[in-house]
Motif scaffolding. Structure first.
Motif, PDB file in Angstrom:
ATOM      1  N   GLU A 176      42.479  34.820   2.522  1.00 13.68           N
ATOM      2  CA  GLU A 176      42.386  35.736   3.660  1.00 13.68           C
ATOM      3  C   GLU A 176      42.150  34.968   4.963  1.00 13.68           C
ATOM      4  N   ILE A 177      41.265  33.975   4.904  1.00 12.34           N
ATOM      5  CA  ILE A 177      40.967  33.182   6.099  1.00 12.34           C
ATOM      6  C   ILE A 177      42.202  32.400   6.548  1.00 12.34           C
ATOM      7  N   ALA A 178      42.938  31.862   5.578  1.00 13.32           N
ATOM      8  CA  ALA A 178      44.151  31.112   5.913  1.00 13.32           C
ATOM      9  C   ALA A 178      45.155  31.994   6.653  1.00 13.32           C
ATOM     10  N   GLY A 179      45.306  33.227   6.208  1.00 13.55           N
ATOM     11  CA  GLY A 179      46.222  34.151   6.872  1.00 13.55           C
ATOM     12  C   GLY A 179      45.774  34.492   8.284  1.00 13.55           C
ATOM     13  N   LEU A 180      44.477  34.682   8.450  1.00 15.30           N
ATOM     14  CA  LEU A 180      43.943  35.016   9.769  1.00 15.30           C
ATOM     15  C   LEU A 180      44.101  33.850  10.750  1.00 15.30           C
ATOM     16  N   ALA A 181      43.843  32.633  10.270  1.00  8.77           N
ATOM     17  CA  ALA A 181      43.866  31.465  11.146  1.00  8.77           C
ATOM     18  C   ALA A 181      45.249  30.856  11.302  1.00  8.77           C
ATOM     19  N   GLY A 182      46.183  31.239  10.438  1.00  9.39           N
ATOM     20  CA  GLY A 182      47.518  30.664  10.505  1.00  9.39           C
ATOM     21  C   GLY A 182      47.553  29.217  10.033  1.00  9.39           C
ATOM     22  N   ILE A 183      46.727  28.914   9.013  1.00  5.35           N
ATOM     23  CA  ILE A 183      46.670  27.560   8.466  1.00  5.35           C
ATOM     24  C   ILE A 183      46.817  27.620   6.953  1.00  5.35           C
ATOM     25  N   SER A 184      46.936  26.467   6.312  1.00  4.68           N
ATOM     26  CA  SER A 184      47.108  26.417   4.865  1.00  4.68           C
ATOM     27  C   SER A 184      45.775  26.594   4.145  1.00  4.68           C
ATOM     28  N   LEU A 185      45.856  26.906   2.850  1.00  5.82           N
ATOM     29  CA  LEU A 185      44.640  27.004   2.035  1.00  5.82           C
ATOM     30  C   LEU A 185      43.906  25.663   2.014  1.00  5.82           C
ATOM     31  N   GLY A 193      43.802  22.042  12.971  1.00  8.44           N
ATOM     32  CA  GLY A 193      43.561  23.022  11.909  1.00  8.44           C
ATOM     33  C   GLY A 193      42.129  23.529  11.911  1.00  8.44           C
ATOM     34  N   ILE A 194      41.165  22.629  12.098  1.00  2.00           N
ATOM     35  CA  ILE A 194      39.766  23.044  12.145  1.00  2.00           C
ATOM     36  C   ILE A 194      39.508  23.910  13.367  1.00  2.00           C
ATOM     37  N   MET A 195      40.140  23.589  14.499  1.00  2.64           N
ATOM     38  CA  MET A 195      39.998  24.417  15.698  1.00  2.64           C
ATOM     39  C   MET A 195      40.505  25.842  15.445  1.00  2.64           C
ATOM     40  N   LYS A 196      41.629  25.967  14.767  1.00  4.22           N
ATOM     41  CA  LYS A 196      42.171  27.294  14.450  1.00  4.22           C
ATOM     42  C   LYS A 196      41.243  28.039  13.497  1.00  4.22           C
ATOM     43  N   LEU A 197      40.728  27.328  12.510  1.00  2.00           N
ATOM     44  CA  LEU A 197      39.792  27.932  11.566  1.00  2.00           C
ATOM     45  C   LEU A 197      38.546  28.433  12.281  1.00  2.00           C
ATOM     46  N   LEU A 198      37.971  27.600  13.133  1.00  6.86           N
ATOM     47  CA  LEU A 198      36.746  27.971  13.830  1.00  6.86           C
ATOM     48  C   LEU A 198      36.954  29.144  14.774  1.00  6.86           C
ATOM     49  N   PHE A 199      38.130  29.229  15.378  1.00 11.83           N
ATOM     50  CA  PHE A 199      38.396  30.349  16.281  1.00 11.83           C
ATOM     51  C   PHE A 199      38.224  31.676  15.544  1.00 11.83           C
ATOM     52  N   VAL A 200      38.741  31.752  14.325  1.00  8.09           N
ATOM     53  CA  VAL A 200      38.627  32.972  13.530  1.00  8.09           C
ATOM     54  C   VAL A 200      37.188  33.189  13.082  1.00  8.09           C
ATOM     55  N   LEU A 201      36.546  32.146  12.570  1.00 10.65           N
ATOM     56  CA  LEU A 201      35.189  32.287  12.031  1.00 10.65           C
ATOM     57  C   LEU A 201      34.165  32.605  13.124  1.00 10.65           C
ATOM     58  N   LEU A 202      34.365  32.056  14.329  1.00 11.15           N
ATOM     59  CA  LEU A 202      33.435  32.314  15.422  1.00 11.15           C
ATOM     60  C   LEU A 202      33.693  33.658  16.097  1.00 11.15           C
ATOM     61  N   SER A 203      34.882  34.201  15.897  1.00 12.22           N
ATOM     62  CA  SER A 203      35.230  35.483  16.516  1.00 12.22           C
ATOM     63  C   SER A 203      34.777  36.666  15.673  1.00 12.22           C
ATOM     64  N   ASP A 204      34.780  36.495  14.361  1.00 18.84           N
ATOM     65  CA  ASP A 204      34.444  37.582  13.437  1.00 18.84           C
ATOM     66  C   ASP A 204      33.342  37.099  12.492  1.00 18.84           C
ATOM     67  N   GLU A 205      32.144  37.609  12.651  1.00 21.36           N
ATOM     68  CA  GLU A 205      31.001  37.124  11.855  1.00 21.36           C
ATOM     69  C   GLU A 205      31.171  37.391  10.365  1.00 21.36           C
ATOM     70  N   LYS A 206      32.023  38.342   9.997  1.00 22.72           N
ATOM     71  CA  LYS A 206      32.252  38.637   8.582  1.00 22.72           C
ATOM     72  C   LYS A 206      33.265  37.686   7.946  1.00 22.72           C
ATOM     73  N   ALA A 207      34.099  37.058   8.774  1.00 30.06           N
ATOM     74  CA  ALA A 207      35.219  36.266   8.258  1.00 30.06           C
ATOM     75  C   ALA A 207      34.771  35.083   7.418  1.00 30.06           C
ATOM     76  N   ILE A 208      33.592  34.536   7.676  1.00 34.77           N
ATOM     77  CA  ILE A 208      33.138  33.367   6.942  1.00 34.77           C
ATOM     78  C   ILE A 208      33.001  33.645   5.452  1.00 34.77           C
ATOM     79  N   ASN A 209      32.846  34.917   5.086  1.00 33.81           N
ATOM     80  CA  ASN A 209      32.708  35.274   3.670  1.00 33.81           C
ATOM     81  C   ASN A 209      33.968  35.902   3.081  1.00 33.81           C
ATOM     82  N   TYR A 210      35.081  35.838   3.811  1.00 32.93           N
ATOM     83  CA  TYR A 210      36.358  36.261   3.249  1.00 32.93           C
ATOM     84  C   TYR A 210      36.839  35.192   2.266  1.00 32.93           C
ATOM     85  N   THR A 211      37.827  35.530   1.455  1.00 30.06           N
ATOM     86  CA  THR A 211      38.419  34.536   0.557  1.00 30.06           C
ATOM     87  C   THR A 211      39.174  33.489   1.372  1.00 30.06           C
ATOM     88  N   TYR A 212      39.356  32.324   0.801  1.00 27.38           N
ATOM     89  CA  TYR A 212      40.100  31.273   1.495  1.00 27.38           C
ATOM     90  C   TYR A 212      41.507  31.752   1.865  1.00 27.38           C
TER      91      TYR A 212
END
Length: 332
Positions: A157-166, A136-155
């Motif tokens: 939104e990030i969950a949808g992008l990474a395909g993981i739970s809130l 799960g952390i690997m999936k989360l990091l893939f999104v956050l490291l790919s898009d510099e703006k994603a770290i400040n999205y809502t949880y």
């Protein structure tokens, strides 16, 4: 850890009962093997092994390794040295009399006058983050490291992008905070050591995430240039390396990340399942709302190419990193 000498030193250090003193000598890249390992035993005998050094070999590589040592008559003198060999792959080597030593302390060496067999040792990741990253952390990091703006999205939104739970998003940020890898301020969230995180993700990808993805190997006469990708799919591995490097790498294997049913895809492509095929369908691991952009594709491709332990792929990964990612690591 991709440095050949470091892998050898790690494996030899972890061997619990060494039969003697080892001396490793790397060979030029044009040689059949990576190096030679001289074993000097206490009774004065010496044995020399032709070695291949890998991080974590896959099934298809082991099959080719068996064919290679047979072709040069080096079955007893061949030796695989790697950071980790799964229990299933260890058994494959034992069943086929393939000598190996891994960085967890497992070993099998069967040669005239010498027999070593150690099993059951578990791998320990030798980084300061040892054992920390989950899928799960690997999936989360893939999104956050790919898009510099994603770290400040809502949880959400990030969950949808990474395909993981809130909940997994929350756990992921807790992990990052515990390692002091990001901070929150009035201006929002930001990474403190993004280069370190990128390198960590690339290192952990073949160990944590890649083995958990559903795959299907295929064969057929379809030129990869004629393959039509569906929406949401992307090329992986060598084809991605070819495209991102401006044609530097000539692809010999053709991998596609897809979210579509495998049966539907191989039939549409005119391919057929084969355990030795050079086509591979890989289950997409990111969420439906995430779009693979150039940076994300480069990060994924570098991880795939480095995981292959193929010299030409590693050189391509370096070129892609220099152009798109700029991950700084001495052994990269």
């Amino acid at each position: 850890m991709s440095n050949e000498i470091e892998i050898v030193e790690t494996a030899l250090t972890q061997l619990p009962a060494a039969p003697g003193r080892f001396q490793y000598t790397p060979l030029p890249v044009q040689n059949t093997f990576d190096g030679t390992l001289l074993l000097s035993m206490s009774d004065g005998r010496e044995m020399s092994f032709c070695t291949e050094v890998k991080t974590q070999p896959r099934s298809e590589w082991l099959e080719k390794w068996r064919e290679r040592v047979d072709s040069v008559g080096a079955r007893h003198a061949g030796l695989l040295i790697c950071l980790y060999l799964s229990p299933a792959h260890q058994q494959y080597c034992i069943d086929n009399a393939l000598n190996f030593i891994d960085g967890a302390g497992n070993a099998f060496i069967s040669a005239p006058g010498l027999y070593v067999h150690v099993s059951g040792k578990k791998s320990e990741r030798r980084t300061e983050h040892s054992g920390s990253l989950s899928i799960g952390i690997m999936k989360l990091l893939f999104v956050l490291l790919s898009d510099e703006k994603a770290i400040n999205y809502t949880y959400r939104e990030i969950a949808g992008l990474a395909g993981i739970s809130l909940g997994m998003v929350s756990k992921g940020f807790d992990y990052l905070a515990s390692k002091k890898l990001y901070r929150e301020s009035n201006d929002g969230r930001r990474f403190t050591r993004i280069n370190e995180l990128c390198w960590l993700w690339v290192q952990e990808y073949p160990i944590v995430l890649r083995p958990k993805l559903k795959t299907l190997r295929l064969t057929g006469e379809l030129p990869w240039q004629n393959a039509s990708l569906l929406e949401g799919e992307c090329w992986a591995g060598e084809v991605a390396g070819h495209k991102l490097s401006g044609g530097y790498l000539y692809p010999e294997k053709f991998e596609i990340f897809t979210s579509h049913p495998f049966t539907e895809r191989w039939k549409a492509l005119g391919l057929r399942p084969s355990p030795t095929g050079n086509w591979l369908l890989i289950q997409r691991f990111w969420g439906e709302t995430f779009t693979i952009d150039e940076r994300a594709w480069a990060l994924l491709t570098v991880a795939e190419l480095l995981a292959s332990n193929d010299d030409r792929n590693i050189e391509t990964a370096r070129r892609i990193n220099e152009q798109y990612l700029h991950i700084a690591k001495p052994s990269f």
